[in-house]
Design an enzyme around this catalytic site. Structure first.
Site, PDB file in Angstrom:
ATOM      1  CB  SER A 111      -0.875   0.033   1.262  1.00 16.80           C
ATOM      2  OG  SER A 111      -1.529   1.283   1.381  1.00 16.80           O
TER       3      SER A 111
ATOM      4  CE  LYS B   8      -1.495  -3.834   3.271  1.00 20.47           C
ATOM      5  NZ  LYS B   8      -1.624  -4.949   2.318  1.00 20.47           N
TER       6      LYS B   8
ATOM      7  CE1 TYR C 162      -3.887  -2.266   5.328  1.00 16.71           C
ATOM      8  CE2 TYR C 162      -3.438   0.072   4.992  1.00 16.71           C
ATOM      9  CZ  TYR C 162      -3.746  -1.176   4.480  1.00 16.71           C
ATOM     10  OH  TYR C 162      -3.900  -1.346   3.121  1.00 16.71           O
TER      11      TYR C 162
HETATM   12  N1  NAP Z   1      -8.819  -0.416  -1.251  1.00  6.13           N
HETATM   13  C1  NAP Z   1      -7.797   0.406  -1.044  1.00  6.13           C
HETATM   14  O1  NAP Z   1      -7.947   1.662  -1.047  1.00  6.13           O
HETATM   15  C2  NAP Z   1      -6.417  -0.157  -0.841  1.00  6.13           C
HETATM   16  C3  NAP Z   1      -5.333   0.742  -0.846  1.00  6.13           C
HETATM   17  C4  NAP Z   1      -4.053   0.242  -0.646  1.00  6.13           C
HETATM   18  C5  NAP Z   1      -3.851  -1.120  -0.483  1.00  6.13           C
HETATM   19  N2  NAP Z   1      -4.923  -1.974  -0.476  1.00  6.13           N
HETATM   20  C6  NAP Z   1      -4.643  -3.396  -0.288  1.00  6.13           C
HETATM   21  O2  NAP Z   1      -5.276  -4.137  -1.309  1.00  6.13           O
HETATM   22  C7  NAP Z   1      -5.540  -5.459  -0.823  1.00  6.13           C
HETATM   23  C8  NAP Z   1      -6.960  -5.852  -1.132  1.00  6.13           C
HETATM   24  O3  NAP Z   1      -7.827  -4.943  -0.502  1.00  6.13           O
HETATM   25  P1  NAP Z   1      -9.287  -4.589  -1.078  1.00  6.13           P
HETATM   26  O4  NAP Z   1      -9.424  -3.132  -0.969  1.00  6.13           O
HETATM   27  O5  NAP Z   1      -9.532  -5.277  -2.358  1.00  6.13           O
HETATM   28  O6  NAP Z   1     -10.195  -5.236   0.094  1.00  6.13           O
HETATM   29  P2  NAP Z   1     -11.617  -5.999   0.091  1.00  6.13           P
HETATM   30  O7  NAP Z   1     -12.433  -5.590  -1.071  1.00  6.13           O
HETATM   31  O8  NAP Z   1     -12.169  -5.792   1.450  1.00  6.13           O
HETATM   32  O9  NAP Z   1     -11.197  -7.514  -0.097  1.00  6.13           O
HETATM   33  C9  NAP Z   1     -10.434  -8.170   0.883  1.00  6.13           C
HETATM   34  C10 NAP Z   1     -10.307  -9.626   0.504  1.00  6.13           C
HETATM   35  O10 NAP Z   1      -9.475 -10.293   1.460  1.00  6.13           O
HETATM   36  C11 NAP Z   1     -10.175 -11.416   2.021  1.00  6.13           C
HETATM   37  N3  NAP Z   1      -9.686 -11.572   3.374  1.00  6.13           N
HETATM   38  C12 NAP Z   1      -9.764 -10.703   4.413  1.00  6.13           C
HETATM   39  N4  NAP Z   1      -9.155 -11.218   5.486  1.00  6.13           N
HETATM   40  C13 NAP Z   1      -8.667 -12.439   5.133  1.00  6.13           C
HETATM   41  C14 NAP Z   1      -7.928 -13.447   5.800  1.00  6.13           C
HETATM   42  N5  NAP Z   1      -7.562 -13.327   7.085  1.00  6.13           N
HETATM   43  N6  NAP Z   1      -7.592 -14.563   5.114  1.00  6.13           N
HETATM   44  C15 NAP Z   1      -7.945 -14.703   3.825  1.00  6.13           C
HETATM   45  N7  NAP Z   1      -8.650 -13.785   3.127  1.00  6.13           N
HETATM   46  C16 NAP Z   1      -9.003 -12.664   3.787  1.00  6.13           C
HETATM   47  C17 NAP Z   1     -11.658 -11.054   1.855  1.00  6.13           C
HETATM   48  O11 NAP Z   1     -12.513 -12.197   1.750  1.00  6.13           O
HETATM   49  P3  NAP Z   1     -13.160 -12.993   3.010  1.00  6.13           P
HETATM   50  O12 NAP Z   1     -13.903 -11.978   3.806  1.00  6.13           O
HETATM   51  O13 NAP Z   1     -14.011 -14.043   2.367  1.00  6.13           O
HETATM   52  O14 NAP Z   1     -12.003 -13.590   3.742  1.00  6.13           O
HETATM   53  C18 NAP Z   1     -11.624 -10.364   0.489  1.00  6.13           C
HETATM   54  O15 NAP Z   1     -11.573 -11.335  -0.539  1.00  6.13           O
HETATM   55  C19 NAP Z   1      -5.174  -5.437   0.669  1.00  6.13           C
HETATM   56  O16 NAP Z   1      -3.878  -5.970   0.817  1.00  6.13           O
HETATM   57  C20 NAP Z   1      -5.163  -3.955   1.015  1.00  6.13           C
HETATM   58  O17 NAP Z   1      -4.304  -3.674   2.089  1.00  6.13           O
HETATM   59  C21 NAP Z   1      -6.198  -1.523  -0.649  1.00  6.13           C
END
Ligand code: NAP
Length: 257
Positions: free
Chosen positions: A149, A166, A162
């Site tokens: 991130s 990261k 968090y």
């Molecule tokens: N969205 C942003 O603005 C943003 C910015 C920077 C970085 N990121 C990074 O991008 C990545 C994906 O985030 P996203 O925004 O796509 O989030 P999201 O839409 O909430 O999706 C999270 C995914 O992770 C799974 N998950 C959560 N905890 C888990 C665990 N303990 N074991 C296995 N699976 C798990 C969830 O499914 P289940 O609930 O079925 O487990 C879901 O498939 C993360 O690493 C996040 O830090 C996101």
């Protein structure tokens, strides 16, 4: 002139964590579209099954599996199961993450600290090690991509632990890249900026927080999850064959200001 095959993933086995929605789903769909057989994992297998079914309906190949990445045994079982069935894993996307606490860093409680560390550091590390061993045993190399991130570079407001995890993912990317290069295993990271997913909804659905965030993003908008997947495809494919230990910002220019 023929089209480039640099981005083809035909016949590759790709394991994606957190593939049931958001950025992980977009990555799973694009890798499958490029020819990979995708193993889509998260805690809830039925949500992954919906993604896999949509992939298969579009002519791709995918299988859903449950794997809580905070549980090292579940990680090893998942890797063993995939290797027993397919003989190898070529691509690993460490994408699932936890962010249970939003508040002042001084008030971080131990359970939120442990949950964040167990998933975001231990989970990524143990998954990389388990898949890396399978890649080493097979001897064909591979590509590991960590979804870190921008908060690993500039800590997010009230997202202290968090952001710390990261930053660790960025360091982990370089450490694994250095030690695994001789095995033909490349390890790189994607650093997303603010992206419209459930994960970020506390920020994107609050007008005043969103407006404040947009002032720091030169492109003045949040990303669609699909805008993260192209960079992951680049890092997964032969197009990036001389790239390892790199961290690529996909952030609308956030880290330039
Ligand atoms: N969205 C942003 O603005 C943003 C910015 C920077 C970085 N990121 C990074 O991008 C990545 C994906 O985030 P996203 O925004 O796509 O989030 P999201 O839409 O909430 O999706 C999270 C995914 O992770 C799974 N998950 C959560 N905890 C888990 C665990 N303990 N074991 C296995 N699976 C798990 C969830 O499914 P289940 O609930 O079925 O487990 C879901 O498939 C993360 O690493 C996040 O830090 C996101």
């Amino acid at each position: 002139m023929s089209k480039t095959e640099l981005f083809d993933l035909d016949g590759k086995i790709a394991l994606v964590s957190g593939a049931s929605r958001g950025i992980g789903e977009a990555i799973a769909r694009l890798l499958a579209q490029q020819g990979a057989h995708v193993i889509a994992t998260s805690r809830k297998v039925e949500s992954c099954e919906a993604v896999c079914s949509a992939i298969r309906d579009s002519g791709g190949s995918a299988k859903a599996m449950s794997c809580h990445i905070g549980n090292p045994e579940a990680i090893q079982n998942t890797v063993d199961t995939v290797v027993a069935k397919h003989g190898r894993i070529d691509i690993l996307i460490n994408n699932a993450a936890a962010n249970p606490y939003f508040g002042h860093i001084l008030d971080t409680d131990l359970s939120a600290f442990k949950k964040t560390v167990d998933v975001n550091i231990q989970g990524y590390f143990m998954m990389s090690a388990a898949v890396g061993r399978a890649m080493r045993d097979k001897g064909n190399g591979g590509s590991i991509i960590n979804v870190a991130s921008v908060n690993g570079v500039v800590p997010g407001d009230f997202q202290g632990i968090y952001s710390v995890t990261k930053a660790a993912v960025i360091s982990m990317t370089k450490a694994f890249a250095k030690e695994c290069a001789g095995l033909g295993i490349r390890v790189n990271a994607l650093l997303p900026g603010l992206t419209e997913t459930k994960f970020a909804s506390a920020l994107t659905k609050n007008e005043s927080i969103l407006n404040h965030a947009l002032q720091h993003i030169p492109m003045r908008r949040v990303a669609d999850p699909n805008e993260m997947a192209g960079t992951v495809l680049y890092l997964a494919s032969d197009a990036s064959s001389y790239t390892t230990g790199s961290c690529i910002n996909v952030d609308g220019g956030y880290l330039t200001v």
